[in-house]
Enzyme design. Structure first.
Site, short mmCIF file in Angstrom:
data_model
loop_
_atom_site.label_atom_id
_atom_site.label_comp_id
_atom_site.label_asym_id
_atom_site.label_seq_id
_atom_site.Cartn_x
_atom_site.Cartn_y
_atom_site.Cartn_z
N HIS A 1 -2.32 -5.82 1.18
CA HIS A 1 -3.51 -6.33 0.62
C HIS A 1 -3.06 -7.85 0.47
O HIS A 1 -2.14 -8.25 -0.21
CB HIS A 1 -4.01 -5.70 -0.31
N GLU B 1 -8.65 -10.07 -8.92
CA GLU B 1 -7.77 -8.90 -8.33
C GLU B 1 -6.48 -8.95 -9.47
O GLU B 1 -5.93 -7.86 -9.78
CB GLU B 1 -7.31 -9.16 -7.05
N LYS C 1 0.77 -1.29 -0.04
CA LYS C 1 -0.11 0.12 -0.03
C LYS C 1 0.88 1.16 0.07
O LYS C 1 1.96 1.37 0.63
CB LYS C 1 -1.05 -0.03 1.07
N TYR D 1 -12.17 -2.03 -4.60
CA TYR D 1 -12.47 -2.19 -3.35
C TYR D 1 -14.07 -2.11 -3.52
O TYR D 1 -14.78 -1.76 -2.35
CB TYR D 1 -11.99 -1.32 -2.42
P1 CMP Z 1 -7.23 -5.00 2.64
O1 CMP Z 1 -6.61 -6.30 2.86
O2 CMP Z 1 -6.70 -4.22 1.39
O3 CMP Z 1 -8.79 -5.10 2.31
C1 CMP Z 1 -9.78 -4.15 2.56
C2 CMP Z 1 -9.41 -3.09 3.42
O4 CMP Z 1 -10.00 -2.22 3.93
C3 CMP Z 1 -8.20 -3.32 4.26
O5 CMP Z 1 -7.23 -4.08 3.94
C4 CMP Z 1 -7.90 -2.11 5.10
O6 CMP Z 1 -7.19 -1.23 4.48
C5 CMP Z 1 -9.47 -1.54 4.93
N1 CMP Z 1 -10.15 -1.72 6.03
C6 CMP Z 1 -10.91 -2.97 6.61
N2 CMP Z 1 -11.49 -2.66 7.81
C7 CMP Z 1 -11.37 -1.63 8.14
C8 CMP Z 1 -11.74 -0.84 9.39
N3 CMP Z 1 -12.38 -1.34 10.11
N4 CMP Z 1 -11.42 0.58 9.38
C9 CMP Z 1 -10.53 0.77 8.62
N5 CMP Z 1 -10.36 0.25 7.49
C10 CMP Z 1 -10.48 -0.87 7.16
#
Ligand code: CMP
Length: 139
Positions: free
Chosen positions: A117, A128, A11, A51
């Site tokens: 991610h 993806e 990221k 997303y």
């Molecule tokens: P990622 O694995 O990229 O998949 C979805 C993303 O949403 C996650 O990582 C975080 O960056 C973000 N995310 C998921 N849950 C939360 C949360 N409760 N608060 C803030 N960001 C979140």
């Protein structure tokens, strides 16, 4: 895509903080082969599409803004049981809950700025991966 592959990205905050090398080292040392890799950048619309499954959730707007604020490193990774093993390697979404030895324990800053991610299913790994890489790049 077989169950030997997953999709990941470093990221923007982790790229900006100089952690590409440290993260790739942990990935390779855990036995993943890097099948495809590119440094690129998402605009807010592309981040929103990537997303889309989270649209409407309270963190969605911030997530799209954060994911488009700088370059990312996109990659396809290969290993037996790739999706589950990679989720174990990256650790919990919330770095406060991430286990020692995980990528998020080492490099995440918050639930949102959580360094990497990792796909959550074989189906999403395929979707993806094709979001970032053409057929000929996935060798
Ligand atoms: P990622 O694995 O990229 O998949 C979805 C993303 O949403 C996650 O990582 C975080 O960056 C973000 N995310 C998921 N849950 C939360 C949360 N409760 N608060 C803030 N960001 C979140």
């Amino acid at each position: 895509m077989s169950n030997n592959r997953t999709y990941s990205m470093v990221k923007p905050h982790a790229v900006a903080d100089g952690h590409i090398g440290g993260i790739l080292k942990m990935i390779e040392e855990a036995g993943f082969r890097i099948v495809a890799l590119k440094k690129t950048r998402l605009n807010p619309e592309q981040a929103g599409k990537f997303y889309a499954v989270h649209e409407g959730r309270p963190f969605y707007e911030h997530l799209c803004q954060m994911m488009s604020e700088g370059p990312i490193v996109a990659m396809i990774l290969e290993k037996d049981n790739a999706v589950a093993d990679f989720r174990a390697l990256i650790g919990s979404t919330d770095p406060a809950e991430a286990a020692d030895g995980t990528i998020r324990k080492a490099f995440a800053k918050s639930k949102s700025e959580n360094a990497v991610h990792g796909s959550d299913s074989d189906e999403n790994a395929a979707i993806e991966s094709s979001f970032f890489f053409s057929e000929t790049e996935r060798f």
